[in-house]
Design an enzyme around this catalytic site. Structure first.
Site, mmCIF file in Angstrom:
data_model
loop_
_atom_site.group_PDB
_atom_site.id
_atom_site.type_symbol
_atom_site.label_atom_id
_atom_site.label_comp_id
_atom_site.label_asym_id
_atom_site.label_seq_id
_atom_site.Cartn_x
_atom_site.Cartn_y
_atom_site.Cartn_z
ATOM 1 C CB CYS A 1 -17.297 -11.398 -4.110
ATOM 2 S SG CYS A 1 -17.660 -11.251 -2.355
ATOM 3 C CE LYS A 2 -22.014 -9.689 -2.275
ATOM 4 N NZ LYS A 2 -23.203 -9.953 -3.110
#
Length: 368
Positions: A276-277
């Site tokens: 997600c990052k």
């Protein structure tokens, strides 16, 4: 609950569109074609990485059938991540050591982390070693007094002995003897594969080394690569999740690193770093690296232009009118440089992942 979440992620990944436009410099995301190009570059420069096709029923149609994901096997993990956690507690105090001689002169050294006890994950503690006494000249002379350079047969050292006097091994019966230091052979099971229970566990001062199989897949929803970890102990027994989290940074264990189903297998469960990052972190890293690459390319082009001026004809300041336009065009071309290519994406990605699993040597590109 976790099973429902995995089903939701699978549906979300299936419905997500495939990225068609390159955005690795602007947003840190890459297309499947760029993922394959970066994987080809990684496997070419570092052959420890190879392409795998995985389970045919789990193949992604937006990737080549023979290049579904990358894998490297037997990645060493020499110690646990907790051994890298340093604090300002009393156990990490420093102390001054003084090593003096008989003349009174002393060398002072600072010992860091003096209170930290030795662990099995660090270098082995050899214990105290007794001082070796020096042998002075008189002792050496007395020790060599009884040494003779004449053999029992009467021949001196420089003479070649008679070959008939050398006994054969068969005559002395040396071949029939058994060495007590020889380990008893262990017969492998059927198929020629030795069971893990037959291998002795390391103890004492031997360092127990874990190994990992590391896989890199392409995540269609986040449009970034995704790392997967499958761990083994020194007997090739798969690690349980709690053991795997021992090799993950405390800031990421059970948060961004979780146990999930491997997308290219029907049965395999592996630890994964949630992507997600990844795009935002890769964007920042690429921006910094791209600035350095652009600067190097401009410097190289400038040096190349200087050599061209020296080798070419002398340029006059009152040339034709078209010369100014050509100079402006050349300056514009000089400003346009390629910068960092997308081929290097996975090389940079592995350096980012190495900060999440610092004790697992996933980054084999340190010399690049």
């Amino acid at each position: 609950m976790h099973a429902i979440q995995q089903q939701y992620w699978a549906v979300r990944d299936y419905l997500s569109p495939v990225l068609k436009e390159s955005k690795f410099k602007e947003h840190g995301r890459i297309t499947p074609e760029e993922f394959v190009a970066a994987g080809d570059f990684l496997s070419y420069k570092f052959p420890v990485w190879t392409w795998e096709k995985g389970d045919a029923s789990k193949a992604r149609d937006y990737l080549p059938a023979e290049k579904q994901y990358l894998v490297t096997r037997g990645v060493p993990c020499l110690r646990r991540a907790t051994s890298l956690a340093y604090t300002d507690a009393d156990e990490d105090a420093e102390r001054l050591l003084s090593f003096g001689d008989s003349s009174g002169a002393a060398d002072e050294w600072v010992e860091t982390h003096a209170g930290r006890g030795a662990t099995m994950d660090s270098a082995a503690n050899p214990g105290e070693i007794d001082d070796i006494p020096d042998l002075d000249g008189d002792g050496l002379a007395s020790a060599m007094a009884d040494v003779s350079i004449v053999s029992e047969t009467g021949a001196t050292v420089g003479e070649t002995p008679d070959l008939d006097d050398i006994p054969d091994m068969e005559e002395e019966g040396l071949e029939d003897g058994e060495d007590e230091a020889t380990a008893a052979p262990v017969a492998p099971k059927a198929g020629g594969v030795m069971d893990a229970s037959q291998v002795g566990v390391a103890n004492g001062n031997l360092l127990q080394v874990r190994t990992y199989d590391v896989m890199i897949t392409y995540d269609k929803y986040y449009q970034t690569p995704r790392i997967w970890l499958l761990g083994y102990d020194e007997n090739r027994t798969p690690l349980i999740p709690s053991q795997i989290f021992q090799d993950v940074s405390a800031d990421h264990a059970l948060k961004t690193v979780t146990i999930e189903a491997f997308p290219h297998s029907s049965t395999l469960q592996a630890a994964s770093v949630h992507p997600c990052k990844h795009a935002s972190v890769m964007k920042k890293v690429i921006e910094r690296m791209n600035a350095g690459v652009v600067e190097e390319q401009l410097a190289a082009r400038k040096n190349y232009g200087k050599h061209q001026d020296k080798d070419g004809k002398k340029k006059w300041g009152f040339g034709r009118k078209g010369g100014k336009e050509e100079n402006v065009k050349g300056a514009g071309e000089e400003e346009e440089v390629e910068g960092m290519r997308v081929d290097f994406y996975l090389v940079v990605f592995l350096k980012f992942i190495a900060s999440i699993v610092p004790t697992i040597e996933v980054d084999s590109t340190t010399a690049f």
